[in-house]
Design a protein around this motif. Structure first.
Motif, PDB file in Angstrom:
ATOM      1  N   LEU A 160       0.847  -1.186   0.000  1.00 55.45           N
ATOM      2  CA  LEU A 160       0.000   0.000   0.000  1.00 55.45           C
ATOM      3  C   LEU A 160       0.884   1.238   0.000  1.00 55.45           C
ATOM      4  N   LEU A 161       0.444   2.262  -0.703  1.00 55.30           N
ATOM      5  CA  LEU A 161       1.160   3.535  -0.762  1.00 55.30           C
ATOM      6  C   LEU A 161       0.242   4.624  -0.229  1.00 55.30           C
ATOM      7  N   SER A 162       0.731   5.427   0.701  1.00 57.78           N
ATOM      8  CA  SER A 162      -0.076   6.488   1.290  1.00 57.78           C
ATOM      9  C   SER A 162       0.648   7.821   1.234  1.00 57.78           C
ATOM     10  N   GLY A 163      -0.131   8.909   1.118  1.00 58.27           N
ATOM     11  CA  GLY A 163       0.419  10.253   1.143  1.00 58.27           C
ATOM     12  C   GLY A 163      -0.291  11.075   2.201  1.00 58.27           C
ATOM     13  N   SER A 164       0.455  11.891   2.927  1.00 58.65           N
ATOM     14  CA  SER A 164      -0.084  12.551   4.110  1.00 58.65           C
ATOM     15  C   SER A 164       0.276  14.036   4.188  1.00 58.65           C
ATOM     16  N   VAL A 165      -0.518  14.734   4.995  1.00 55.08           N
ATOM     17  CA  VAL A 165      -0.245  16.132   5.295  1.00 55.08           C
ATOM     18  C   VAL A 165       1.078  16.280   6.038  1.00 55.08           C
ATOM     19  N   ASP A 166       1.601  15.191   6.608  1.00 59.78           N
ATOM     20  CA  ASP A 166       2.901  15.270   7.305  1.00 59.78           C
ATOM     21  C   ASP A 166       4.083  15.382   6.340  1.00 59.78           C
ATOM     22  N   LYS A 167       3.797  15.566   5.039  1.00 61.02           N
ATOM     23  CA  LYS A 167       4.778  15.801   3.972  1.00 61.02           C
ATOM     24  C   LYS A 167       5.401  14.524   3.430  1.00 61.02           C
ATOM     25  N   THR A 168       5.028  13.364   3.957  1.00 64.24           N
ATOM     26  CA  THR A 168       5.683  12.121   3.553  1.00 64.24           C
ATOM     27  C   THR A 168       4.757  11.196   2.781  1.00 64.24           C
ATOM     28  N   ALA A 169       5.377  10.237   2.117  1.00 61.33           N
ATOM     29  CA  ALA A 169       4.681   9.097   1.526  1.00 61.33           C
ATOM     30  C   ALA A 169       5.278   7.838   2.144  1.00 61.33           C
ATOM     31  N   ILE A 170       4.434   6.824   2.362  1.00 59.98           N
ATOM     32  CA  ILE A 170       4.891   5.584   2.983  1.00 59.98           C
ATOM     33  C   ILE A 170       4.456   4.403   2.128  1.00 59.98           C
ATOM     34  N   VAL A 171       5.370   3.461   1.923  1.00 62.99           N
ATOM     35  CA  VAL A 171       5.042   2.173   1.317  1.00 62.99           C
ATOM     36  C   VAL A 171       4.938   1.152   2.444  1.00 62.99           C
ATOM     37  N   TRP A 172       3.789   0.479   2.521  1.00 62.60           N
ATOM     38  CA  TRP A 172       3.495  -0.485   3.590  1.00 62.60           C
ATOM     39  C   TRP A 172       3.467  -1.910   3.033  1.00 62.60           C
ATOM     40  N   ASP A 173       3.876  -2.872   3.848  1.00 62.99           N
ATOM     41  CA  ASP A 173       3.673  -4.287   3.542  1.00 62.99           C
ATOM     42  C   ASP A 173       2.215  -4.610   3.857  1.00 62.99           C
ATOM     43  N   ALA A 174       1.444  -4.974   2.837  1.00 64.14           N
ATOM     44  CA  ALA A 174       0.011  -5.155   3.022  1.00 64.14           C
ATOM     45  C   ALA A 174      -0.337  -6.414   3.809  1.00 64.14           C
ATOM     46  N   LYS A 175       0.597  -7.320   3.966  1.00 65.15           N
ATOM     47  CA  LYS A 175       0.322  -8.538   4.740  1.00 65.15           C
ATOM     48  C   LYS A 175       0.576  -8.329   6.224  1.00 65.15           C
ATOM     49  N   THR A 176       1.644  -7.614   6.546  1.00 63.68           N
ATOM     50  CA  THR A 176       2.032  -7.462   7.954  1.00 63.68           C
ATOM     51  C   THR A 176       1.698  -6.090   8.534  1.00 63.68           C
ATOM     52  N   GLY A 177       1.521  -5.087   7.658  1.00 61.02           N
ATOM     53  CA  GLY A 177       1.305  -3.734   8.134  1.00 61.02           C
ATOM     54  C   GLY A 177       2.591  -2.994   8.463  1.00 61.02           C
ATOM     55  N   ASP A 178       3.733  -3.627   8.197  1.00 65.30           N
ATOM     56  CA  ASP A 178       5.017  -2.991   8.488  1.00 65.30           C
ATOM     57  C   ASP A 178       5.343  -1.915   7.443  1.00 65.30           C
ATOM     58  N   VAL A 179       6.107  -0.919   7.858  1.00 65.25           N
ATOM     59  CA  VAL A 179       6.578   0.114   6.941  1.00 65.25           C
ATOM     60  C   VAL A 179       7.776  -0.422   6.160  1.00 65.25           C
ATOM     61  N   LYS A 180       7.676  -0.427   4.842  1.00 62.65           N
ATOM     62  CA  LYS A 180       8.808  -0.833   4.007  1.00 62.65           C
ATOM     63  C   LYS A 180       9.759   0.347   3.797  1.00 62.65           C
ATOM     64  N   GLN A 181       9.179   1.530   3.583  1.00 67.40           N
ATOM     65  CA  GLN A 181      10.007   2.726   3.418  1.00 67.40           C
ATOM     66  C   GLN A 181       9.140   3.973   3.545  1.00 67.40           C
ATOM     67  N   GLN A 182       9.685   4.996   4.194  1.00 68.39           N
ATOM     68  CA  GLN A 182       9.018   6.288   4.279  1.00 68.39           C
ATOM     69  C   GLN A 182       9.825   7.292   3.465  1.00 68.39           C
ATOM     70  N   PHE A 183       9.153   8.023   2.588  1.00 65.39           N
ATOM     71  CA  PHE A 183       9.803   8.955   1.675  1.00 65.39           C
ATOM     72  C   PHE A 183       9.534  10.382   2.150  1.00 65.39           C
ATOM     73  N   GLU A 184      10.593  11.126   2.415  1.00 64.69           N
ATOM     74  CA  GLU A 184      10.472  12.461   2.973  1.00 64.69           C
ATOM     75  C   GLU A 184      11.079  13.490   2.028  1.00 64.69           C
ATOM     76  N   PHE A 185      10.562  13.549   0.816  1.00 66.71           N
ATOM     77  CA  PHE A 185      11.130  14.412  -0.215  1.00 66.71           C
ATOM     78  C   PHE A 185      10.411  15.759  -0.323  1.00 66.71           C
ATOM     79  N   HIS A 186       9.144  15.808   0.043  1.00 61.39           N
ATOM     80  CA  HIS A 186       8.382  17.048  -0.087  1.00 61.39           C
ATOM     81  C   HIS A 186       8.633  17.973   1.107  1.00 61.39           C
ATOM     82  N   THR A 187       8.407  19.263   0.878  1.00 62.91           N
ATOM     83  CA  THR A 187       8.570  20.257   1.945  1.00 62.91           C
ATOM     84  C   THR A 187       7.226  20.784   2.431  1.00 62.91           C
ATOM     85  N   ALA A 188       6.136  20.188   1.942  1.00 65.39           N
ATOM     86  CA  ALA A 188       4.781  20.589   2.320  1.00 65.39           C
ATOM     87  C   ALA A 188       3.878  19.361   2.181  1.00 65.39           C
TER      88      ALA A 188
END
Length: 355
Positions: A203-231
């Motif tokens: 799963l891929l999510s985008g948030s007001v916290d400026k980040t995007a996260i790729v999640w493992d859909a089976k376990t719910g674990d974070v595979k990687q958090q991307f912090e490239f945006h400034t807003a």
């Protein structure tokens, strides 16, 4: 204001999708032009000519020849142009606040909806079923907090799971029977976009916290958090199994790859926040729309945008590619891009021809 924008985007998305689908079924032949950036004039939905068809059983085609001068008697029984008879409308009731988003299951007659009443609902629209007895998916708040709006929904590819994003910053995964399977907790702000990977394992999510996260859909674990945006990150969209795009109120678009610690590509050119992004059926072109009243089309092989469409008079909050052209189920039909704006219009663009 952000919730209102999400509500507007959800409503406009339905209009854009319907317009793109209708246009894909009646492709127009246009002469190919070289790719260029000058301003183009769009096809407007309300201005498309209607093709007159002979009435079945009239060998001389007289009805078609005289249709413009004298309407057929049966026209009196039709609703006004652009409207739908109430007998053809079904109303689903149950939500107690604004409905921001809806999503069809890819495999069954199930419609999911998300609302400001802090619930998502799954409506079974199969024949013979009571359509107004949905499954209610309650998004419980943390202790001492008020339940928050459901802002985004997405079904996995086989229709067995529904993901929901909320203003409480949590993503949730539900079975189609309404059972809560996973809670995805890492974001520090509202989630405005949530997308399953093409294989359904992430799963891929985008948030007001400026980040995007790729999640493992089976376990719910974070595979990687991307912090490239400034807003705030407003939208995300998968390109293929390991790359995706994100857009933000910082006016930038990033193309990211799982495992990399910097963007593969960054597109700049919008002069205000970028509200939505979508890859075309071939995943070669990326469309974007912005508060700057323009839509742009980008190519992964170029730094500058391929096209800029600026005929809208107000902010554009959603875009949708037609299910046609190469890479789609309708490869021989014309590829169109639909844009929906606060100026109360939906415009259709022939991207291949540049306008």
């Amino acid at each position: 204001a952000e919730v209102a924008a999400a509500a507007a985007a959800a409503s406009a998305a339905a209009a854009a999708a319907a317009a793109a689908q209708a246009a894909a079924q009646q492709p127009q032949q246009q002469q190919q032009q070289p790719q260029q950036q000058p301003t183009q004039q769009p096809q407007q939905l309300q201005q498309q000519p209607v093709k007159e068809e002979p009435v079945k059983g009239d060998p001389a085609g007289a009805a078609a020849a005289t249709a413009a001068a004298e309407p057929e008697a049966m026209d009196e029984d039709l609703p006004p142009s652009g409207s739908v008879e109430i007998t053809n409308v079904e109303t689903l009731t149950g939500h107690e606040n604004e409905v921001f988003i809806c999503a069809w299951s890819p495999t069954q007659l199930l419609l999911a909806s998300g609302s400001g009443d802090a619930t998502a609902r799954i409506w079974d629209l199969s024949p013979g079923v009571d359509h107004n007895k949905p499954l209610v998916l309650r998004h419980q708040a943390a202790a001492g907090e008020k339940p928050k709006d459901v802002t985004t929904l997405d079904w996995n590819p086989d229709g067995s799971l529904l993901a929901s994003g909320s203003y409480d910053g949590m993503a949730r995964v539900w079975t189609k029977e309404g059972t809560l399977k996973l809670k995805l907790e890492r974001h520090k702000g509202p989630i405005f976009s949530l997308k399953w990977s093409k294989k359904g394992d992430m799963l891929l999510s985008g948030s007001v916290d400026k980040t995007a996260i790729v999640w493992d859909a089976k376990t719910g674990d974070v595979k990687q958090q991307f912090e490239f945006h400034t807003a705030p990150t407003l939208d995300v969209d998968w390109r293929n199994h390991n790359t995706f795009a994100t857009c933000s109120t910082d006016k930038h678009i990033h193309v990211c790859k799982i495992g990399d610690d910097k963007p593969l590509k960054t597109f700049t050119g919008h002069e205000d926040e970028v509200n939505a992004i979508r890859w075309d059926p071939q995943s070669k072109l990326l469309a974007s729309c912005s508060d700057d009243t323009t839509a742009k089309v980008w190519s992964i092989t170029r730094d500058e945008c391929v096209h800029t469409f600026d005929a809208h008079k107000k902010e554009i909050y959603t875009i949708k590619w037609s299910p046609s052209g190469l890479g789609s189920a309708n490869p021989n039909q014309q590829l169109l891009l639909a844009t929906a704006s606060f100026d109360a219009t939906v415009k259709l663009w022939d991207v291949e021809a540049g306008g």
